[in-house]
Design a protein around this motif. Structure first.
Motif, PDB file in Angstrom:
ATOM      1  N   CYS A   1      36.248  25.416  -2.657  1.00  0.00           N
ATOM      2  CA  CYS A   1      35.630  26.550  -3.355  1.00  0.00           C
ATOM      3  C   CYS A   1      34.173  26.256  -3.677  1.00  0.00           C
ATOM      4  CB  CYS A   1      36.396  26.865  -4.639  1.00  0.00           C
ATOM      5  SG  CYS A   1      37.858  27.887  -4.395  1.00  0.00           S
ATOM      6  N   ASP A   2      33.897  25.031  -4.100  1.00  0.00           N
ATOM      7  CA  ASP A   2      32.519  24.648  -4.403  1.00  0.00           C
ATOM      8  C   ASP A   2      31.678  24.530  -3.136  1.00  0.00           C
ATOM      9  OD1 ASP A   2      32.881  24.590  -7.127  1.00  0.00           O
ATOM     10  OD2 ASP A   2      33.423  22.470  -7.185  1.00  0.00           O
TER      11      ASP A   2
ATOM     12  N   PRO B   1      34.296  30.854  -2.990  1.00  0.00           N
ATOM     13  CA  PRO B   1      35.667  31.305  -3.235  1.00  0.00           C
ATOM     14  C   PRO B   1      36.114  32.465  -2.354  1.00  0.00           C
ATOM     15  CG  PRO B   1      34.207  32.095  -4.966  1.00  0.00           C
ATOM     16  CD  PRO B   1      33.401  31.152  -4.127  1.00  0.00           C
TER      17      PRO B   1
ATOM     18  N   THR C   1      37.344  30.751 -10.060  1.00  0.00           N
ATOM     19  CA  THR C   1      35.960  30.456  -9.680  1.00  0.00           C
ATOM     20  C   THR C   1      35.133  31.734  -9.632  1.00  0.00           C
ATOM     21  OG1 THR C   1      36.697  28.547  -8.379  1.00  0.00           O
ATOM     22  CG2 THR C   1      34.485  29.387  -7.936  1.00  0.00           C
TER      23      THR C   1
END
Length: 399
Positions: free
Chosen positions: A73-74, A78, A125
């Motif tokens: 996700c980072d 996302p 996120t």
């Protein structure tokens, strides 16, 4: 500071609703096997050991995917992860509904597990990136509430659907829903990701190790076995326990599951609110002790003869078990080092789901060997004793 691309964020509340619905679908699939285990077993002629394997696979995959999912996700944002989640969930749900053999059920369950295990982290996120920090806390609570609604849908409403149609229809419906969500996010949500970030901590201020102490270790154990016990019971063994073990009607048992899920739904925000009002270090032993009394009462079958008393007991177990899990997350957020909170939170999540996976398979084997549900009562009592010991260790203070 975080530099975030907030493209197409004017409709962010609508985006949030669709993310919350995605988590509802994920939570539904996590616990739906409890209601569906009996009709699936009867139609396909498979035993409880195989049903236990189907349940165990989901939670095992769910556990091991959490940390890499957060990393991705980072790295890639996302949106790509949630789209992957929704399309794989669609395929897995459709495939499961079409299955006619153990092998096809297992393969479909693996696909479904991968899909739903990559829902929550990208959803949370999105919340963190789209909304201001003063909004994120409340929206996180709403997101979790949608997840609990998913577990409620997987109780009485699912039983009514099975009674009037079939267990396969439920999987077809829950294949259509994530596909619609997939299409919405494809065309309505921009690519949102963290471009860069810098820590507010200087190198010399960073925590060495995890900062674990006696209280935190005992809390992790309490959280792990509480999560495992509740999710394995609610997610699979609830219906067989009462239907096969004590000859309760399927309709009556699904009503009791709805009562249990409602208690769980209410316990999270209410106990969470109490954490804001009182010292959580004193609250945890109290809620733990209440859990001990409730689970021992269930294990000793004191309430089984009275449906009203049993309903109150199951509501209370759901309520205070959810509260104990809420206290675990709250404690980590308040009392652990800031540069270790995310890691310790991921440890909580991983340990809870991996223990759930173990229990689903372990209990399935015991039930198959003993050909009865009485051994579950012994497990309830054993679980209560472990909670009591860990709560004492947590609250013990050296003079």
């Amino acid at each position: 500071m975080e530099n975030v691309n907030r493209a197409k964020s004017d409709n962010k509340m609508l985006v949030f609703i669709f993310l919350a619905l995605s988590y509802l679908v994920s939570s539904f699939h996590r616990v739906s096997l409890s209601v569906l285990s009996v009709p699936i077993s009867q139609e396909l002629g498979i035993g409880m050991d195989t049903i236990g394997t189907l349940g165990s696979i989901l939670f095992f995959i769910y556990a091991i995917i959490q940390i890499p999912c957060g990393y991705l996700c980072d790295r890639i944002g996302p949106k790509k992860i949630i789209l992957f989640s929704l399309i794989v969930t669609t395929i897995g749900s459709l495939s499961f509904g079409l299955s006619n053999s153990v092998h096809s059920l297992l393969l479909s369950r693996v696909l479904l597990s991968i899909g739903i295990s990559t829902t929550y982290i990208p959803a949370i996120t999105f919340v963190r990136l789209l909304f201001r920090s003063e909004e994120a806390g409340g929206l996180t609570g709403i997101l979790l509430a949608f997840g609990t609604i998913g577990t409620i849908v997987a109780s009485k409403p699912l039983q009514l659907l099975v009674d009037n149609f079939s267990w396969r229809v439920s999987f077809y419906i829950f294949a259509i829903i994530p596909f619609i969500l997939f299409l919405f996010i494809v065309f309505s949500v921009g690519d949102i990701r963290i471009k860069a970030s810098s820590s507010s901590l200087k190198d010399g201020e960073r925590t060495k190790g995890l900062g674990l102490d006696r209280a935190l270790v005992s809390l992790i154990i309490i959280f792990t076995i509480c999560t495992g016990a509740v999710q394995s019971f609610q997610g699979l063994w609830f219906i067989p326990y009462f239907v096969d073990g004590y000859n309760f009607a399927f309709t009556t048992t699904s009503n009791l599951l709805l009562v249990f899920s409602t208690g769980y739904f209410l316990g999270t925000p209410i106990i969470g609110r109490l954490c804001d009002k009182f010292d959580v270090r004193k609250l945890l032993p109290i809620v733990s002790l209440i859990n001990v009394v409730l689970w021992i009462t269930l294990g000793l079958k004191i309430a089984h003869a009275n449906i009203i008393f049993l309903g109150i007991l199951l509501f209370s177990i759901g309520f205070f078990s959810a509260g104990l899990i809420s206290i675990g997350f709250y404690y980590v957020g308040k009392f652990t080092k800031i540069d270790r909170r995310a890691l310790i939170t991921s440890i909580l999540s991983f340990s809870g789901y991996i223990f759930t996976s173990f229990l689903l398979k372990f209990i399935g084997g015991i039930v198959s060997l003993s050909r009865g549900m009485d051994n579950l009562n012994s497990f309830f009592i054993f679980y209560a004793i472990i909670i009591l010991i860990c709560a004492f260790i947590f609250s013990y203070r050296k003079e």
